[in-house]
Design a protein around this motif. Structure first.
Motif, PDB file in Angstrom:
ATOM      1  N   UNK A  26       9.605   0.007  -1.536  1.00  0.00           N
ATOM      2  CA  UNK A  26       9.648  -0.892  -2.691  1.00  0.00           C
ATOM      3  C   UNK A  26       8.268  -1.473  -2.972  1.00  0.00           C
ATOM      4  N   UNK A  27       7.630  -2.002  -1.936  1.00  0.00           N
ATOM      5  CA  UNK A  27       6.300  -2.567  -2.117  1.00  0.00           C
ATOM      6  C   UNK A  27       5.259  -1.539  -2.473  1.00  0.00           C
ATOM      7  N   UNK A  28       5.356  -0.362  -1.856  1.00  0.00           N
ATOM      8  CA  UNK A  28       4.342   0.668  -2.090  1.00  0.00           C
ATOM      9  C   UNK A  28       4.447   1.269  -3.492  1.00  0.00           C
ATOM     10  N   UNK A  29       5.586   1.084  -4.145  1.00  0.00           N
ATOM     11  CA  UNK A  29       5.732   1.558  -5.526  1.00  0.00           C
ATOM     12  C   UNK A  29       5.350   0.473  -6.530  1.00  0.00           C
ATOM     13  N   UNK A  30       5.880  -0.727  -6.335  1.00  0.00           N
ATOM     14  CA  UNK A  30       5.703  -1.790  -7.326  1.00  0.00           C
ATOM     15  C   UNK A  30       4.271  -2.311  -7.371  1.00  0.00           C
ATOM     16  N   UNK A  31       3.677  -2.593  -6.213  1.00  0.00           N
ATOM     17  CA  UNK A  31       2.356  -3.228  -6.194  1.00  0.00           C
ATOM     18  C   UNK A  31       1.271  -2.341  -6.799  1.00  0.00           C
ATOM     19  N   UNK A  32       1.145  -1.050  -6.432  1.00  0.00           N
ATOM     20  CA  UNK A  32       0.121  -0.233  -7.086  1.00  0.00           C
ATOM     21  C   UNK A  32       0.336  -0.102  -8.593  1.00  0.00           C
ATOM     22  N   UNK A  80      -0.250   6.022 -11.093  1.00  0.00           N
ATOM     23  CA  UNK A  80       0.033   7.065 -10.111  1.00  0.00           C
ATOM     24  C   UNK A  80      -0.235   6.572  -8.702  1.00  0.00           C
ATOM     25  N   UNK A  81       0.494   7.078  -7.709  1.00  0.00           N
ATOM     26  CA  UNK A  81       0.180   6.754  -6.340  1.00  0.00           C
ATOM     27  C   UNK A  81      -1.242   7.174  -6.015  1.00  0.00           C
ATOM     28  N   UNK A  82      -1.887   6.449  -5.104  1.00  0.00           N
ATOM     29  CA  UNK A  82      -3.279   6.698  -4.768  1.00  0.00           C
ATOM     30  C   UNK A  82      -3.367   7.149  -3.326  1.00  0.00           C
ATOM     31  N   UNK A  83      -4.289   8.055  -3.041  1.00  0.00           N
ATOM     32  CA  UNK A  83      -4.371   8.674  -1.730  1.00  0.00           C
ATOM     33  C   UNK A  83      -5.647   8.285  -0.995  1.00  0.00           C
ATOM     34  N   UNK A  84      -5.688   8.692   0.262  1.00  0.00           N
ATOM     35  CA  UNK A  84      -6.856   8.471   1.087  1.00  0.00           C
ATOM     36  C   UNK A  84      -7.852   9.604   0.890  1.00  0.00           C
ATOM     37  N   UNK A  85      -8.662   9.887   1.907  1.00  0.00           N
ATOM     38  CA  UNK A  85      -9.704  10.899   1.765  1.00  0.00           C
ATOM     39  C   UNK A  85      -9.127  12.188   1.206  1.00  0.00           C
ATOM     40  N   UNK A  86      -9.850  12.798   0.288  1.00  0.00           N
ATOM     41  CA  UNK A  86      -9.442  14.052  -0.328  1.00  0.00           C
ATOM     42  C   UNK A  86     -10.340  15.156   0.225  1.00  0.00           C
TER      43      UNK A  86
END
Length: 430
Positions: free
Chosen positions: A292-298, A8-14
């Motif tokens: 593209x990078x923000x999807x594949x790398x994580x 899953x995508x990861x976020x900053x401060x919650x």
């Protein structure tokens, strides 16, 4: 923040982390969730605004500098000041969410963003810099408030919703960068181009207004919207953890490279003879391919015990793009933009992913993301200003770009440290 879904995508401060809503607020939010279309519209509109006000500046920076009679160092403050306030503003967002509620704080941030965009085109140069500060502070609030709201209101679709808002954020930046010069030509001035984005912020604020009112319905005057779940800080001491500092510096270094590119890429192209319309399009293309990078790398990072190789790979991609700008900035412009974009998107995605992977629990991950976001933006603010000063002193881009290559090398070393299979608070293996 949760590490259960590694892809899953990861976020900053919650901002919702460790907050318990007041009973009336919890009831009102359940009513709001019965109308997900309103929430979805608000999330997408807020996300589109999160980078558009920054990306639209770069293609117009020369005109702004000429209008206000700014040298390169001073004009870099247009990018530097928002970054400083993006770092400082992230500290107060959880407090605003606790006091007024996330919905009201989001609405207020969008109103402030609208005002800051307008303030940037006021006649005195002081208003330009003040508007930049307001824009940065507003974006900081949006950065912090959005992830927790998504996970709270869409718990079963948090990954897909986060992907949606991340995509909307990148598309907003792409459209802003690509349309900056055409809007200037159509509206007759750079001021018209910049201020046009205040309309989108105003529309987003109007969408969030009824949600802010409904979420506070039933609470008494002066009553806080939520209470902290923990009265004292618990968990490992982050400032004493070398691993936490490696993650923070990785976040800051990749942000420094990214915001130098945001601030100066179109200017580098135009200084080498490219038309400003094409320079804006190339910059917009670089922003777009970050997806593209923000999807594949994580996704890859979540499946690996160690992310050291990924840290080196994204650093090398950015170094290749910077080298291209150094040796053939116009002839290979689209290629360098693509390489830089993929590297930037991958580096940011990896930085965010490592905040979860290097933490033993959700509370530590939220605290680490706070440390990394605040420190990272403050470090990133040095980049545009420093390289602008060097450009002004050397009257060229060779030395500034060589310095950026040094930062890329440092980023690779930080990736080797932050990418180890360790958790903050764990003892080092013998």
């Amino acid at each position: 923040m949760s590490g259960t879904d590694s892809t899953a995508p990861v976020d900053l401060i919650d901002a919702e982390e460790d907050l318990i809503p007041a009973p009336q607020v919890a009831t009102a939010r359940r009513r709001l969730r019965a109308h997900p279309a309103l929430l979805l519209t608000g999330i997408v509109l807020a996300a589109v605004n999160m980078r558009a006000a920054l990306a639209g500046v770069s293609p117009l920076l020369n005109e702004m500098a000429q209008h206000f009679h700014l040298a390169a160092t001073a004009s870099s403050l247009v990018t530097t000041i928002p970054l400083i306030f993006m770092g400082l503003g992230s500290v107060i967002a959880p407090r605003l969410a606790r006091r007024w509620g996330t919905e009201a704080a989001l609405c207020g941030a969008l109103v402030a963003l609208c005002g800051g965009i307008v303030l940037r085109i006021a006649p005195p140069v002081a208003a330009l810099f003040a508007g930049c500060a307001v824009v940065g502070s507003s974006i900081a609030l949006l950065n912090v408030l959005m992830p927790g709201l998504i996970k709270r209101d869409f718990p079963d679709r948090a990954a897909s919703m986060t992907a949606l808002y991340s995509t909307a954020m990148i598309l907003g930046a792409t459209v802003s960068a690509a349309s900056a010069v055409p809007l200037e030509n159509t509206l007759g001035s750079w001021q018209g181009s910049l201020v046009s984005w205040s309309l989108l912020a105003a529309v987003a604020a109007l969408v969030w207004l009824p949600q802010a009112v409904i979420a506070r319905r039933g609470t008494h005057h002066g009553e806080a919207a939520a209470a902290p779940a923990h009265t004292t800080e618990h968990g490992p001491k982050l400032t004493r953890s070398p691993l936490a500092w490696q993650v923070t510096l990785f976040m800051g270094s990749q942000s420094l490279i990214a915001y130098v590119v945001i601030a100066w890429m179109p200017t580098i192209f135009t200084d080498h003879g490219m038309g400003k319309s094409e320079a804006g399009l190339v910059f917009a293309f670089s922003t777009l391919v970050q997806m593209a990078g923000s999807f594949v790398v994580p996704t890859l990072a979540g499946r690996m015990r160690r992310q050291r190789l990924l840290g080196v790979m994204v650093s090398v991609l950015m170094a290749c793009g910077v080298t291209g700008l150094l040796i053939a900035p116009v002839a290979g412009a689209w290629l360098w933009a693509a390489v830089l974009g993929v590297g930037q998107g991958g580096a940011l995605g990896l930085a965010l992913t490592m905040m979860v992977l290097r933490s033993g629990d959700a509370h530590t991950a939220a605290r680490l993301s706070g440390m990394a976001q605040t420190g990272g933006y403050l470090l990133a603010a040095v980049g545009p200003l420093a390289l602008g000063a060097v450009h002004q002193a050397t009257d060229g881009w060779t030395v500034p770009l060589c310095l950026l290559l040094v930062v890329c090398a440092g980023l690779a070393l930080l990736g080797l440290g932050a990418g180890r299979d360790r958790r903050i608070g764990e003892r080092a293996a013998a």
